[in-house]
Write a protein that holds these residues in place. Structure first.
Motif, PDB file in Angstrom:
ATOM      1  N   PHE A  91       0.824  -1.210   0.000  1.00 37.94           N
ATOM      2  CA  PHE A  91       0.000   0.000   0.000  1.00 37.94           C
ATOM      3  C   PHE A  91       0.859   1.261   0.000  1.00 37.94           C
ATOM      4  N   VAL A  92       0.480   2.200  -0.853  1.00 34.68           N
ATOM      5  CA  VAL A  92       1.134   3.510  -0.950  1.00 34.68           C
ATOM      6  C   VAL A  92       0.061   4.546  -1.247  1.00 34.68           C
ATOM      7  N   ASP A  93       0.199   5.713  -0.642  1.00 31.01           N
ATOM      8  CA  ASP A  93      -0.681   6.846  -0.960  1.00 31.01           C
ATOM      9  C   ASP A  93       0.189   8.101  -0.981  1.00 31.01           C
ATOM     10  N   HIS A  94       1.025   8.185  -2.005  1.00 27.68           N
ATOM     11  CA  HIS A  94       2.004   9.270  -2.122  1.00 27.68           C
ATOM     12  C   HIS A  94       1.312  10.540  -2.615  1.00 27.68           C
ATOM     13  N   PRO A  95       1.567  11.684  -1.981  1.00 23.53           N
ATOM     14  CA  PRO A  95       0.890  12.923  -2.397  1.00 23.53           C
ATOM     15  C   PRO A  95       1.209  13.373  -3.822  1.00 23.53           C
ATOM     16  N   SER A  96       2.322  12.941  -4.386  1.00 21.18           N
ATOM     17  CA  SER A  96       2.666  13.328  -5.757  1.00 21.18           C
ATOM     18  C   SER A  96       2.102  12.379  -6.811  1.00 21.18           C
ATOM     19  N   ASP A  97       1.506  11.286  -6.374  1.00 20.10           N
ATOM     20  CA  ASP A  97       0.977  10.296  -7.320  1.00 20.10           C
ATOM     21  C   ASP A  97      -0.480  10.603  -7.634  1.00 20.10           C
TER      22      ASP A  97
END
Length: 183
Positions: free
Chosen positions: A17-23
């Motif tokens: 799981f990832v929730d990167h602000p730049s993605d």
């Protein structure tokens, strides 16, 4: 090389799981964006996306949907590259790069006629790939992988220009996506 091993390899590279602000894809798990998960019937929290659901999405959307499985029957390594690229940069883009490479590698039509660059891996594209492989022999895999990597690398460099938010991902893309499939 099997579809199962290709998909499992992509899942490993994509991670959890990832929730990167730049993605712009937002919450993602095993490389599956929330939008794609929802479109495929998953309603839960993205942190809890089952591996079996991710696998099914990869198989239907990133292998069978763009007909990369037809490439697999001819050249597993090129299929692996197309699937991996399709996951990270879009299946239409991967298919178009494949078609553009085939057109650029036909020696101005001497080996086989140009094909339409439309992102549809159909009989014309497969026939061109068969002809390319016949002319280039054992080197065909290496040549095609390098051509696809060139398009992919340029795409990532273009995304990351001018101080864009994609600079956050450029090193990882170049390290893990370009040149990651060896002949």
């Amino acid at each position: 090389m099997s579809i199962e091993s290709i998909i499992n390899g992509v899942i490993e590279v994509e991670g959890g799981f990832v929730d990167h602000p730049s993605d712009p894809g937002g919450a993602t798990n095993m490389g599956i964006t929330e939008k794609v998960a929802r479109a495929n019937g998953f309603k839960g929290d993205m942190r809890n996306l089952p591996r079996s659901t991710a696998y099914h999405i990869y198989y239907t959307r990133y292998v069978v949907g763009p007909n990369f499985d037809d490439v697999l029957a001819r050249d597993p390594k090129v299929a692996e590259e197309l699937i991996d690229t399709g996951v990270n940069a879009g299946t239409d883009r991967a298919a178009e790069w494949f078609q553009m490479a085939l057109n650029g590698l036909n020696r101005r039509g001497k080996d086989y006629p140009d094909i339409r660059v439309d992102g549809d891996i159909g009989s014309g594209t497969l026939a061109a790939f068969d002809a390319f492989r016949k002319v280039r022999g054992k080197m065909s895999t290496i040549i095609m992988l390098r051509a696809l990597d060139a398009y992919q690398g340029y795409h990532y460099l273009t995304l990351a220009k001018d101080n864009s938010k994609f600079e956050d991902f450029l090193s990882g893309w170049l390290l893990n996506r370009v040149g990651n499939v060896a002949a």
